[in-house]
Design a protein around this motif. Sequence first.
Motif, PDB file in Angstrom:
ATOM      1  N   THR A 297      30.827  44.535  57.327  1.00 42.76           N
ATOM      2  CA  THR A 297      29.561  43.200  57.144  1.00 42.76           C
ATOM      3  C   THR A 297      30.260  43.169  56.176  1.00 42.76           C
ATOM      4  OG1 THR A 297      28.200  44.558  55.336  1.00 42.76           O
ATOM      5  CG2 THR A 297      27.283  43.987  57.805  1.00 42.76           C
ATOM      6  N   ILE A 298      31.430  43.596  54.656  1.00 37.31           N
ATOM      7  CA  ILE A 298      32.633  43.174  54.085  1.00 37.31           C
ATOM      8  C   ILE A 298      33.770  42.882  54.375  1.00 37.31           C
ATOM      9  CG2 ILE A 298      33.127  44.226  51.998  1.00 37.31           C
ATOM     10  CD1 ILE A 298      30.887  45.998  51.440  1.00 37.31           C
ATOM     11  N   LYS A 299      33.689  41.643  53.925  1.00 39.81           N
ATOM     12  CA  LYS A 299      35.191  41.117  54.039  1.00 39.81           C
ATOM     13  C   LYS A 299      36.363  41.826  53.236  1.00 39.81           C
ATOM     14  CE  LYS A 299      37.184  36.764  54.562  1.00 39.81           C
ATOM     15  NZ  LYS A 299      36.573  34.785  54.548  1.00 39.81           N
ATOM     16  N   ARG A 300      35.434  41.422  51.646  1.00 33.85           N
ATOM     17  CA  ARG A 300      36.910  40.898  50.871  1.00 33.85           C
ATOM     18  C   ARG A 300      36.105  41.711  49.517  1.00 33.85           C
ATOM     19  NH1 ARG A 300      36.745  35.395  49.964  1.00 33.85           N
ATOM     20  NH2 ARG A 300      36.575  35.522  47.657  1.00 33.85           N
ATOM     21  N   GLY A 301      37.109  41.536  49.002  1.00 31.31           N
ATOM     22  CA  GLY A 301      36.206  42.239  47.036  1.00 31.31           C
ATOM     23  C   GLY A 301      37.341  41.425  45.945  1.00 31.31           C
ATOM     24  N   ASP A 302      36.801  40.793  44.787  1.00 36.27           N
ATOM     25  CA  ASP A 302      37.494  40.518  44.200  1.00 36.27           C
ATOM     26  C   ASP A 302      37.366  41.586  43.273  1.00 36.27           C
ATOM     27  OD1 ASP A 302      38.405  38.097  45.586  1.00 36.27           O
ATOM     28  OD2 ASP A 302      37.000  36.531  44.080  1.00 36.27           O
ATOM     29  N   LEU A 303      38.469  41.904  42.759  1.00 40.31           N
ATOM     30  CA  LEU A 303      38.024  42.990  41.350  1.00 40.31           C
ATOM     31  C   LEU A 303      38.500  42.387  39.881  1.00 40.31           C
ATOM     32  CD1 LEU A 303      39.157  46.323  43.288  1.00 40.31           C
ATOM     33  CD2 LEU A 303      37.400  45.666  42.722  1.00 40.31           C
ATOM     34  N   THR A 304      38.210  42.354  38.589  1.00 39.10           N
ATOM     35  CA  THR A 304      38.579  42.499  37.380  1.00 39.10           C
ATOM     36  C   THR A 304      38.748  43.893  37.098  1.00 39.10           C
ATOM     37  OG1 THR A 304      38.006  40.572  37.522  1.00 39.10           O
ATOM     38  CG2 THR A 304      38.627  40.741  35.816  1.00 39.10           C
ATOM     39  N   ILE A 305      39.945  44.428  35.729  1.00 38.01           N
ATOM     40  CA  ILE A 305      39.523  45.030  35.303  1.00 38.01           C
ATOM     41  C   ILE A 305      40.106  44.821  33.438  1.00 38.01           C
ATOM     42  CG2 ILE A 305      41.475  47.472  34.637  1.00 38.01           C
ATOM     43  CD1 ILE A 305      41.702  46.414  37.833  1.00 38.01           C
ATOM     44  N   ASP A 306      38.996  45.532  32.788  1.00 39.76           N
ATOM     45  CA  ASP A 306      39.316  45.535  31.670  1.00 39.76           C
ATOM     46  C   ASP A 306      38.727  46.080  30.903  1.00 39.76           C
ATOM     47  OD1 ASP A 306      36.643  44.560  31.874  1.00 39.76           O
ATOM     48  OD2 ASP A 306      36.185  42.748  31.080  1.00 39.76           O
ATOM     49  N   VAL A 307      38.496  45.906  29.470  1.00 38.25           N
ATOM     50  CA  VAL A 307      38.232  47.435  28.431  1.00 38.25           C
ATOM     51  C   VAL A 307      36.938  46.830  27.877  1.00 38.25           C
ATOM     52  CG1 VAL A 307      40.675  48.456  28.512  1.00 38.25           C
ATOM     53  CG2 VAL A 307      39.775  46.618  26.921  1.00 38.25           C
ATOM     54  N   THR A 308      36.221  47.944  27.505  1.00 39.53           N
ATOM     55  CA  THR A 308      35.118  48.400  26.584  1.00 39.53           C
ATOM     56  C   THR A 308      34.736  48.973  25.843  1.00 39.53           C
ATOM     57  OG1 THR A 308      33.515  48.774  28.017  1.00 39.53           O
ATOM     58  CG2 THR A 308      33.947  46.240  28.012  1.00 39.53           C
TER      59      THR A 308
END
Lengths: 249, 249
Positions: free
Chosen positions: A183-194
Amino acid sequence: MKENPSAAIDRRSYEPAYAQLVNILRRQIATGVFRPGDRLPSESQLCQRYQVSPMTVRRVINILVEQGVVIAEQGRGTFVKPLELGTAAFHLDDLQRLFRDEAYTTVKLLEARITSASERTARKLDIEVGQRTVFIRRLISQGETPVLYHREHLVYDPTRPIIEAEMEVTALRGLFNGGAKSTIKRGDLTIDVTVLTKEEAQLLQSTIAVAAFRVEHIFYDFDDRPVSWGWFISPGDRLRFTTTVGIRD
Amino acid sequence: MKENPSAAIDRRSYEPAYAQLVNILRRQIATGVFRPGDRLPSESQLCQRYQVSPMTVRRVINILVEQGVVIAEQGRGTFVKPLELGTAAFHLDDLQRLFRDEAYTTVKLLEARITSASERTARKLDIEVGQRTVFIRRLISQGETPVLYHREHLVYDPTRPIIEAEMEVTALRGLFNGGAKSTIKRGDLTIDVTVLTKEEAQLLQSTIAVAAFRVEHIFYDFDDRPVSWGWFISPGDRLRFTTTVGIRD
DNA sequence: AAGTGGTCTAGACCACTAT
DNA sequence: TAGTGGTCTAGACCACTTT
């Protein structure tokens, strides 16, 4: 000039001719036979020298271009590309390895409850504030060491039975290894730091204010509607990404 | 069943046939005509349906495989690949963009001096402790905002005139944009996270203990000898990496 | 005009999988 | 055995760059 016998294509080999020629040229570039900026032999020359058809040489050049090793310019020639930092890419398969060893990796469901969307959640999931969502918290450990803390908000849609499946602790493993929900077509990912909050540090058995990776994700269904928003957090000392630029032989 | 006329190859277009077919199939996958796990039409079927030669279809399938959209299994067929997080990669060209706008990006040389290798530096550069090295510190700013702090140790080799060139503030820009020194064959990169030290926070006009990216690098010459070791540091609020997994249309 | 890369054809042969 | 993907050939034609 006589050719180096080692730099010839073995037709009896199981390695296909195009792959052999790719490796031959890569090695020649890596050992400095061709230096950055140099022009490679023309395609017709390569055909003659290695006794392969134009189509095969074409394929070889295409592969080298995709690998970022050379750059082909129509009408001019094919040139060895200088090192370029911008082409470096870090792969999440370091993360994937976590889930490969099923024996040592455990996914613990910390919490799963129905709630209503906050202003922020609603914006991310493109729904109304107050609409029902499912909130899930998971802790992924390797052996005794917790490595990832996962928080996720799911759109609650009774007509779609993904919620039950999503809560499954095994669903995460599928996401990384390819058995993902269809059911999942795509995903947007973001990498940052905390830096770790008190709660995160406690769960991850780490110290407060330690630097950490934060991988935020939004997953979309086949109608391009967001279905999941959340993020993984991992202390910096337990996760690391490496890569190589230039010619690796 | 009649074919959708929009899903045909326009031979008069400047876009080559193979690229058109790649896009057609991608769109069909993205719109759910083919779902994860589904088998694509066989290559001979695609040949007939789109009136292209087997070689062209082959090329199209290869591209889709490389893009991670499908998986081809010999003797069985070509199948749509489910979403897989492990294939996600974040690219350093976010960083590269920094150096593209020459007008707004400035590289300031803070320090450049000859020193002798510490135990750690010697290990990284594969030289003797105490051997001469060049230490360089740079600050990269965008407009008025400092974005990157760069520390670098270079092997000092009088027979190799790279040092003068390396100190050039423009050298960094070349590294990112491709005009790199042809003396460098490859680089190994590691990305992890830290918190800013007092010195770093001061230089970067940030706060102490803020989370930051740290990109460590070792560059090698064509004899596979390390020539440069160092790292970039960037506060997390000024740098971010994004990517998409699955089918982006 | 000559040489280069870029696309494409219409087959051939092989290895593998299913039935 | 039939169907699938995988490799490869020996050309053709085109667009582009250099001389």
